[in-house]
Structures are given as C-alpha cells and as structure tokens.
Motif scaffolding. Structure first.
Motif, PDB file in Angstrom:
ATOM      1  N   ARG A  34       0.843  -1.211   0.000  1.00 37.08           N
ATOM      2  CA  ARG A  34       0.000   0.000   0.000  1.00 37.08           C
ATOM      3  C   ARG A  34       0.871   1.251   0.000  1.00 37.08           C
ATOM      4  O   ARG A  34       0.619   2.203  -0.742  1.00 37.08           O
ATOM      5  CB  ARG A  34      -0.924   0.009   1.225  1.00 37.08           C
ATOM      6  N   GLU A  35       1.896   1.243   0.817  1.00 38.25           N
ATOM      7  CA  GLU A  35       2.768   2.413   0.930  1.00 38.25           C
ATOM      8  C   GLU A  35       3.482   2.722  -0.378  1.00 38.25           C
ATOM      9  O   GLU A  35       3.633   3.882  -0.762  1.00 38.25           O
ATOM     10  CB  GLU A  35       3.797   2.178   2.039  1.00 38.25           C
ATOM     11  N   LEU A  36       3.927   1.668  -1.072  1.00 36.81           N
ATOM     12  CA  LEU A  36       4.686   1.852  -2.310  1.00 36.81           C
ATOM     13  C   LEU A  36       3.795   1.981  -3.541  1.00 36.81           C
ATOM     14  O   LEU A  36       4.283   2.234  -4.642  1.00 36.81           O
ATOM     15  CB  LEU A  36       5.664   0.682  -2.500  1.00 36.81           C
ATOM     16  N   GLY A  37       2.505   1.773  -3.345  1.00 40.13           N
ATOM     17  CA  GLY A  37       1.583   1.862  -4.477  1.00 40.13           C
ATOM     18  C   GLY A  37       1.761   0.740  -5.472  1.00 40.13           C
ATOM     19  O   GLY A  37       1.605   0.936  -6.685  1.00 40.13           O
ATOM     20  N   LEU A  38       2.082  -0.450  -4.972  1.00 35.53           N
ATOM     21  CA  LEU A  38       2.325  -1.608  -5.826  1.00 35.53           C
ATOM     22  C   LEU A  38       1.445  -2.769  -5.377  1.00 35.53           C
ATOM     23  O   LEU A  38       0.870  -2.750  -4.281  1.00 35.53           O
ATOM     24  CB  LEU A  38       3.791  -2.035  -5.737  1.00 35.53           C
ATOM     25  N   SER A  39       1.341  -3.775  -6.231  1.00 40.01           N
ATOM     26  CA  SER A  39       0.643  -4.984  -5.825  1.00 40.01           C
ATOM     27  C   SER A  39       1.525  -5.766  -4.856  1.00 40.01           C
ATOM     28  O   SER A  39       2.717  -5.469  -4.689  1.00 40.01           O
ATOM     29  CB  SER A  39       0.315  -5.850  -7.043  1.00 40.01           C
ATOM     30  N   ARG A  40       0.968  -6.785  -4.236  1.00 41.44           N
ATOM     31  CA  ARG A  40       1.724  -7.538  -3.248  1.00 41.44           C
ATOM     32  C   ARG A  40       2.800  -8.416  -3.884  1.00 41.44           C
ATOM     33  O   ARG A  40       3.810  -8.722  -3.248  1.00 41.44           O
ATOM     34  CB  ARG A  40       0.761  -8.402  -2.412  1.00 41.44           C
ATOM     35  N   THR A  41       2.607  -8.809  -5.149  1.00 43.13           N
ATOM     36  CA  THR A  41       3.558  -9.736  -5.780  1.00 43.13           C
ATOM     37  C   THR A  41       4.973  -9.169  -5.879  1.00 43.13           C
ATOM     38  O   THR A  41       5.939  -9.826  -5.464  1.00 43.13           O
ATOM     39  CB  THR A  41       3.055 -10.159  -7.173  1.00 43.13           C
ATOM     40  N   PRO A  42       5.177  -7.947  -6.414  1.00 38.47           N
ATOM     41  CA  PRO A  42       6.555  -7.421  -6.468  1.00 38.47           C
ATOM     42  C   PRO A  42       7.145  -7.181  -5.085  1.00 38.47           C
ATOM     43  O   PRO A  42       8.359  -7.329  -4.894  1.00 38.47           O
ATOM     44  CB  PRO A  42       6.423  -6.112  -7.252  1.00 38.47           C
ATOM     45  N   VAL A  43       6.307  -6.811  -4.115  1.00 39.39           N
ATOM     46  CA  VAL A  43       6.809  -6.617  -2.758  1.00 39.39           C
ATOM     47  C   VAL A  43       7.248  -7.952  -2.174  1.00 39.39           C
ATOM     48  O   VAL A  43       8.296  -8.053  -1.525  1.00 39.39           O
ATOM     49  CB  VAL A  43       5.739  -5.953  -1.872  1.00 39.39           C
ATOM     50  N   ARG A  44       6.454  -8.992  -2.412  1.00 40.92           N
ATOM     51  CA  ARG A  44       6.817 -10.330  -1.926  1.00 40.92           C
ATOM     52  C   ARG A  44       8.150 -10.766  -2.523  1.00 40.92           C
ATOM     53  O   ARG A  44       9.025 -11.289  -1.824  1.00 40.92           O
ATOM     54  CB  ARG A  44       5.723 -11.333  -2.287  1.00 40.92           C
ATOM     55  N   THR A  45       8.325 -10.526  -3.824  1.00 43.90           N
ATOM     56  CA  THR A  45       9.581 -10.878  -4.494  1.00 43.90           C
ATOM     57  C   THR A  45      10.745 -10.086  -3.922  1.00 43.90           C
ATOM     58  O   THR A  45      11.834 -10.618  -3.683  1.00 43.90           O
ATOM     59  CB  THR A  45       9.465 -10.613  -6.006  1.00 43.90           C
ATOM     60  N   ALA A  46      10.525  -8.793  -3.660  1.00 46.44           N
ATOM     61  CA  ALA A  46      11.578  -7.936  -3.105  1.00 46.44           C
ATOM     62  C   ALA A  46      11.983  -8.407  -1.719  1.00 46.44           C
ATOM     63  O   ALA A  46      13.170  -8.435  -1.384  1.00 46.44           O
ATOM     64  CB  ALA A  46      11.102  -6.485  -3.056  1.00 46.44           C
ATOM     65  N   LEU A  47      11.020  -8.796  -0.907  1.00 47.95           N
ATOM     66  CA  LEU A  47      11.327  -9.271   0.439  1.00 47.95           C
ATOM     67  C   LEU A  47      12.139 -10.556   0.391  1.00 47.95           C
ATOM     68  O   LEU A  47      13.062 -10.755   1.187  1.00 47.95           O
ATOM     69  CB  LEU A  47      10.031  -9.484   1.231  1.00 47.95           C
ATOM     70  N   ARG A  48      11.824 -11.433  -0.548  1.00 49.57           N
ATOM     71  CA  ARG A  48      12.602 -12.666  -0.690  1.00 49.57           C
ATOM     72  C   ARG A  48      14.041 -12.346  -1.095  1.00 49.57           C
ATOM     73  O   ARG A  48      14.985 -12.999  -0.627  1.00 49.57           O
ATOM     74  CB  ARG A  48      11.975 -13.596  -1.748  1.00 49.57           C
ATOM     75  N   ARG A  49      14.215 -11.348  -1.948  1.00 44.96           N
ATOM     76  CA  ARG A  49      15.564 -10.960  -2.361  1.00 44.96           C
ATOM     77  C   ARG A  49      16.350 -10.387  -1.194  1.00 44.96           C
ATOM     78  O   ARG A  49      17.553 -10.626  -1.071  1.00 44.96           O
ATOM     79  CB  ARG A  49      15.501  -9.939  -3.508  1.00 44.96           C
ATOM     80  N   LEU A  50      15.682  -9.640  -0.323  1.00 46.72           N
ATOM     81  CA  LEU A  50      16.359  -9.117   0.865  1.00 46.72           C
ATOM     82  C   LEU A  50      16.835 -10.254   1.758  1.00 46.72           C
ATOM     83  O   LEU A  50      17.934 -10.201   2.323  1.00 46.72           O
ATOM     84  CB  LEU A  50      15.421  -8.202   1.660  1.00 46.72           C
ATOM     85  N   VAL A  51      16.026 -11.306   1.878  1.00 46.31           N
ATOM     86  CA  VAL A  51      16.425 -12.473   2.657  1.00 46.31           C
ATOM     87  C   VAL A  51      17.629 -13.149   2.001  1.00 46.31           C
ATOM     88  O   VAL A  51      18.608 -13.510   2.663  1.00 46.31           O
ATOM     89  CB  VAL A  51      15.252 -13.468   2.806  1.00 46.31           C
ATOM     90  N   ASP A  52      17.558 -13.307   0.669  1.00 46.45           N
ATOM     91  CA  ASP A  52      18.665 -13.944  -0.054  1.00 46.45           C
ATOM     92  C   ASP A  52      19.958 -13.132   0.085  1.00 46.45           C
ATOM     93  O   ASP A  52      21.058 -13.701   0.117  1.00 46.45           O
ATOM     94  CB  ASP A  52      18.314 -14.094  -1.541  1.00 46.45           C
ATOM     95  N   ASP A  53      19.826 -11.807   0.180  1.00 51.27           N
ATOM     96  CA  ASP A  53      20.999 -10.930   0.315  1.00 51.27           C
ATOM     97  C   ASP A  53      21.563 -10.907   1.731  1.00 51.27           C
ATOM     98  O   ASP A  53      22.617 -10.312   1.973  1.00 51.27           O
ATOM     99  CB  ASP A  53      20.634  -9.485  -0.073  1.00 51.27           C
ATOM    100  N   GLY A  54      20.831 -11.510   2.669  1.00 52.81           N
ATOM    101  CA  GLY A  54      21.284 -11.464   4.058  1.00 52.81           C
ATOM    102  C   GLY A  54      20.895 -10.192   4.788  1.00 52.81           C
ATOM    103  O   GLY A  54      21.336  -9.951   5.910  1.00 52.81           O
ATOM    104  N   LEU A  55      20.052  -9.369   4.166  1.00 53.98           N
ATOM    105  CA  LEU A  55      19.619  -8.127   4.786  1.00 53.98           C
ATOM    106  C   LEU A  55      18.352  -8.307   5.612  1.00 53.98           C
ATOM    107  O   LEU A  55      17.968  -7.412   6.372  1.00 53.98           O
ATOM    108  CB  LEU A  55      19.385  -7.054   3.715  1.00 53.98           C
ATOM    109  N   ALA A  56      17.701  -9.446   5.458  1.00 53.92           N
ATOM    110  CA  ALA A  56      16.496  -9.758   6.231  1.00 53.92           C
ATOM    111  C   ALA A  56      16.506 -11.248   6.541  1.00 53.92           C
ATOM    112  O   ALA A  56      17.229 -12.028   5.913  1.00 53.92           O
ATOM    113  CB  ALA A  56      15.233  -9.371   5.456  1.00 53.92           C
TER     114      ALA A  56
END
Length: 230
Positions: A34-56
């Motif tokens: 909601r904050e970024l004005g995007l659907s949940r799918t790209p946010v979900r993908t971004a969060l997974r990438r943060l986990v893969d990067d070791g940032l989350a």
C-alpha cells in the motif's frame, strides 16, 4: 522502464541499508504494498531478495524481519571481504586506467571534506567511502565479484560504524584510500591487493574493538546503548 519488482527491491534495500528500519523490525507485505503503491507480488519478491541478500531473515512464525547482526555475521563478512576485495582491487588497478583514478580521487576529496567537518560530516565520509569501494568493484570488470561484495560493503552495521570511529581512524582510512589510488595510477595490481588487505584487516580489528567497548559501556549502570550491538 523499471519493473515493479525492481522498484520495490531498490526502495526496500536502500531503507534497510540506510537504517530506516530498526534491526529486528518486521517487514509486512500488505502495508508495504500500500505504501509503495504496488501490488503484493513485487513486494513479496523484493522481500525474498532481501532475505537472499542477508539483509532480512525469515524465521518460522516470525515473518520477514530486518537482519540483526551477530558477532559471527560481522566476522564472516569481514573474512569474506578480506579474501575477495583485495583480488577485486588487484583487477581494478590493472584494468581501471585514468577513469578509475579520477573517480577514486574525487571520492578521496569528498572524504577529506567530510572528515574536516567533524561530526557533521560523518554521513559524507560514509558515502565517499562507499563510492570508493564500489568504484574498485566496478573497475574490476567482474560481475561475479560485484554481486558477492556489494551487499557486504553496504551492510547496515558497517555503515553505522563510521559514527563511532575516531578522527584518527578516519584519517588512517583516507590514507589507505590514497595509497590504493596511487596503486591504481601506477597500474600496480599487487600493491593494490596488499594495501586493501591491510585496510580491511585494520578496519576489522578497529570495528570489533569498538563493538566490544560499546557493549561493555551499555552493560554498565547508566551506560549508553550501542548502535553496534546488533
């Protein structure tokens, strides 16, 4: 045109690295979408990438949270950098040429200006330091090295370390950068490798010493909470 998933990742990555979210803070998919004005799918993908990067982190029952940095996380990061970044510096010095030297010199000037401002210039010092190390990665000509090392250079806890470094330590880091710039101007890869190895070893030792001191200080009655306690 930037895809939604790339936009979400870049915004969230910058926020995590920049300390916008506290260590351990939960990153919830729906409110972020909601904050970024995007659907949940790209946010979900971004969060997974943060986990893969070791940032989350993604622990069962706790959701995705901003990573908290243990002693082992910090130790592993420095050890990997000490193995790989000297090699990247070797490649950069032999391949970078005048364009690299110009970029490094500009970074050194910004870092010196930041140091001269004292506490008011720390953010400028940190950003100049980041530019310096990324310039070497870019000039190395190795996409694999850049992919591996970028996240380590941008670790939030490493960024915060500049705020507790002494003026002498900042000047010492700048002198190492100047030595690396000289190695690049001479196209001397072996010199660049050795200087970067020394630079990282000293940074590692200083960082762990400050981390220990701040922990001890925070544990004493009336002691302050360390920004490095992670």
């Amino acid at each position: 045109m930037q895809h939604g998933r790339d936009k979400a990742y870049e915004i969230l990555r910058q926020r995590v690295v920049g300390g916008h979210y506290a260590p351990g803070a939960q990153l919830k998919e729906e409110p972020l979408a909601r904050e970024l004005g995007l659907s949940r799918t790209p946010v979900r993908t971004a969060l997974r990438r943060l986990v893969d990067d070791g940032l989350a982190t993604d622990s069962a029952g706790q959701g995705i949270r901003v990573a908290e940095w243990s002693d082992w996380d910090v130790e592993e990061t420095f050890q990997l950098r000490m193995l790989l970044e000297p090699y990247a510096s070797f490649l950069a010095a032999t391949r970078g040429g005048a364009a690299l030297v110009e970029r490094l010199e500009a970074s050194n000037r910004r870092m010196a200006e930041g140091i001269a401002k004292g506490e008011d210039g720390i953010a400028e010092v940190q950003e100049a330091n980041r530019d310096f190390h990324h310039a070497l990665l870019d000039a190395s000509g190795s996409p694999r090295l850049r992919t591996i090392l970028e996240t380590m250079i941008d670790m939030p806890i490493i960024k915060r370390s500049f705020y507790i470094a002494t003026p002498h330590e900042l000047e010492q880091s700048l002198n190492h950068h100047r030595d690396l710039t000289y190695a690049a101007s001479a196209a001397d890869g072996e010199m660049a490798r050795q200087v970067m190895q020394l630079h990282l070893r000293m940074s590692h030792r200083r960082f762990m010493q400050h981390r220990s001191e701040y922990r001890q200080d925070a544990s004493e009655p009336g002691g302050r909470k360390s920004s490095l306690a992670g």
